[in-house]
Design an enzyme around this catalytic site. Structure first.
Site, PDB file in Angstrom:
ATOM      1  N   LYS A  93       5.546   4.667  -6.633  1.00 48.77           N
ATOM      2  CA  LYS A  93       6.013   4.856  -5.286  1.00 48.77           C
ATOM      3  C   LYS A  93       7.754   4.821  -5.463  1.00 48.77           C
ATOM      4  CE  LYS A  93       5.771   2.181  -0.899  1.00 48.77           C
ATOM      5  NZ  LYS A  93       4.981   1.054  -0.426  1.00 48.77           N
ATOM      6  N   SER A 167       2.038   1.751   3.165  1.00 46.08           N
ATOM      7  CA  SER A 167       3.241   2.798   3.279  1.00 46.08           C
ATOM      8  C   SER A 167       3.530   3.520   1.831  1.00 46.08           C
ATOM      9  CB  SER A 167       4.623   2.129   3.093  1.00 46.08           C
ATOM     10  OG  SER A 167       4.725   1.109   2.257  1.00 46.08           O
ATOM     11  N   SER A 191       0.601  -2.418   2.465  1.00 48.99           N
ATOM     12  CA  SER A 191       0.688  -0.885   2.028  1.00 48.99           C
ATOM     13  C   SER A 191      -0.129  -0.613   0.764  1.00 48.99           C
ATOM     14  CB  SER A 191       2.215  -0.726   1.952  1.00 48.99           C
ATOM     15  OG  SER A 191       2.478  -1.094   2.956  1.00 48.99           O
TER      16      SER A 191
END
Length: 608
Positions: A93, A167, A191
């Protein structure tokens, strides 16, 4: 896709489990170079530009894969011992630092080139994993939807009109599309779990501090966890074994004592009245999944009131923890206010509504809720909940972003606040062709227990059998331990081996004693047990196993040993001495000398 199916769709042609990939490398049917070539073609032809923010240049990645090809040719199978993730492609990420690559956190104006790797990236690369690139996310890791990014809304793996979850949206979809075998996300409010459910993946959210956050742009520094996406629990566990470990560079890193696995069934707590906000298809999928898990031998389910967890969940966005998000952004929030996504800006600006008194009062209330939760779960091994309440489209989220996001956090927001570990696994599919999932939750340090249970549950829902492999592969020791020599009913596969596994022990050697012992079958023991006795003359080498056990568990283990057996000192074939099972001399009266068999299991086989 049939509503009852949990089979990975045809979009994935290459091996999807790390075990299968390493097996292909071992037998020569695949090489890292060939795999990387195929994956680059797949990424370039996917027409999913929103998944990636930046990628390792293709030429550099091919060179790295070629170096691994050469290493495999030279070292052969030995390479897998030193590099347990040899040639496994992964993504991170884009709020996690990678040396010489920009870290954007989903905001181009915030971007900076990292001078060094995050600790977790270094550990994975040292284990042989191949980094493919950095993935899209809800900006500043604020959201459970995957649409709050200037790099584009990340569309769902299976139905592009639906959200991917956030996310860690790009990380999940990169795995879902088969572009990498695993990825790193982050998880503050869910997330690392919500995107797992929406893309038919496993989402492993470890105990806080188990994976170092050094090199992470945090959302809430006191709560954040780096998480892992994979197709199966076994793969996620393999990654965690390489990624975890205390790191002095991270002030929130912890050397946590780990709980053992459960080998005699699971006591599962579930919400008495689960919430789905009117999504009857989600409710039906959960009920079918729960019924299949409940049907497993040894699983008992108890409904509990869920108010304490929802009260804690609300504190994350309706309490002073929004101030942590504001603290991370510092002056950037003021100087580049318009660069912040409007919804992220609205959430972060709430920090102005709270002061230091509110922060302390919230901590006090949270401590009370934690104690209530401990009481509720005192007679359970784990809490099992739907991972999400509903499954909105991108249009539905954009029409009502705050409410939709809040609904998705119903079963996730409380976990880090309550210092718990969690593992999201795929459940049975919804009858509308969308994936669904459930999440296993336990106290900090329950990571292996959750993984072993999750693997068993995933197998019951149509996945591979991996629970035994996880049970015998704990995380690297982070605490004092002691070697224990076993000779009979505690050996692998024998009826009391569960006592070692539940104590968090793992086997480190299969060997023999020094040639100074005799072995006896003791009369009237249940289950049948041998007695090991040292002798001055006419001894033999007896087959044993050596297990490494957390020292804090040793006293309880010894206390459970029934006479005439006890723990003494046993000399091994290499001359070393370890604590191990021995028998009182009086206990050998009426016993049968079975020394000539050389091993307890050989004697048992002779009886058969």
């Amino acid at each position: 896709m049939p509503a009852h199916s949990s089979v990975i769709p045809e979009v994935l042609a290459a091996p999807t489990s790390i075990g299968a990939l390493l097996a292909a490398y071992r037998d020569g049917s695949l090489t890292p170079g060939k795999l990387i070539g195929d994956l680059l073609t797949r990424i370039d032809s996917a027409a999913r530009d929103e998944v990636w923010i930046s990628r390792v240049p293709a030429k550099q990645l091919r060179q790295q894969a070629a170096a691994l090809d050469l290493m495999l040719q030279i070292k052969g199978a030995a390479v897998f011992d030193s590099m347990p993730l040899f040639g496994v492609p992964f993504a991170v990420k884009d709020n996690i630092d990678v040396a010489d690559m920009a870290t954007t956190a989903g905001c181009p104006e915030y971007a900076r080139v990292a001078a060094s790797n995050a600790t977790v990236v270094t550990r994975l690369q040292q284990a042989g994993a191949l980094l493919v690139g950095k993935t899209n996310l809800d900006q500043f890791a604020t959201g459970l939807v995957g649409v709050r990014s200037p790099y584009g809304a990340v569309r769902n793996t299976f139905k592009p009109e639906y959200v991917s979850g956030g996310s860690s949206s790009g990380s999940a979809v990169a795995v879902g599309l088969g572009q990498v075998l695993f990825s790193l996300g982050t998880d503050t409010a869910g997330s690392g779990r919500v995107p797992a459910a929406f893309n038919n993946l496993v989402g492993l959210k470890p105990s806080r501090g188990l994976i170092s956050n050094h090199g992470l742009v945090p959302a809430c520094r006191t709560l954040d966890c780096i998480s892992i996406f994979a197709h199966d629990v076994g793969s996620a566990w393999q990654v965690l074994r390489s990624a975890a470990g205390f790191d002095a560079a991270d002030p929130y890193s912890r050397a946590l004592p780990m709980a053992g696995v459960k080998r005699r069934g699971y006591r599962v707590a579930v919400p008495q009245q689960p919430e789905f906000y009117g999504d009857v298809i989600a409710q039906e999928a959960y009920e079918r999944t729960l019924a299949q898990i409940t049907a497993l031998p040894g699983v008992t389910v108890t409904g509990i009131a869920f108010d304490v967890f929802t009260d804690a969940a609300q504190m994350l966005y309706q309490g002073p923890w929004v101030g942590e998000r504001r603290a991370v952004l510092g002056d950037f929030f003021i100087e580049h206010n318009q660069a912040v996504h409007p919804v992220v800006r609205q959430i972060t600006a709430q920090a102005e509504n709270y002061d230091a008194v509110d922060a302390f009062n919230a901590q006090y209330h949270l401590a009370e809720l934690r104690r209530e939760a401990e009481t509720l779960l005192a007679d359970s091994d784990l809490l099992l909940v739907p991972t999400t309440t509903t499954f909105p489209t991108i249009a539905e989220v954009e029409a009502d972003p705050i409410v939709r996001n809040s609904q998705l956090g119903y079963y996730t927001n409380f976990v880090n606040l309550m210092d718990m570990a969690a593992l999201a696994i795929p459940g049975l599919w919804r009858r509308d062709g969308l994936p669904a999932g459930v999440t296993l939750i336990g106290p900090a340090g329950s990571d292996q227990m959750l993984a072993e249970a999750g693997a068993r549950f995933q197998q019951a829902l149509g996945g591979a059998s991996q629970a035994d492999a996880i049970a015998t592969a704990p995380l690297p020791a982070s605490e004092a331990s002691i070697a224990v020599c076993v000779v009979g009913a505690h050996l692998s596969g024998q009826p009391l081996n569960w006592q070692l596994l539940e104590a968090g022990a793992h086997r480190v050697a299969v060997t023999t004693t020094a040639p100074r012992y005799r072995l006896y079958a003791l009369p009237g023991t249940t289950p049948p047990k041998p007695g090991l006795a040292r002798t001055a003359t006419e001894g033999a080498a007896i087959a044993v196993e050596v297990w490494q056990m957390p020292l804090r568990q040793f006293g309880g283990f010894v206390a459970a040993i029934a006479a005439p057996l006890g723990i003494g000192t046993v000399e091994l074939a290499d001359g070393s001495a370890v604590k191990g099972f021995i028998c009182e001399p009086a206990g050998l009266d009426g016993a049968t000398d079975i020394t000539h068999h050389g091993a307890w299991v050989t004697y048992l086989a002779s009886l058969a």
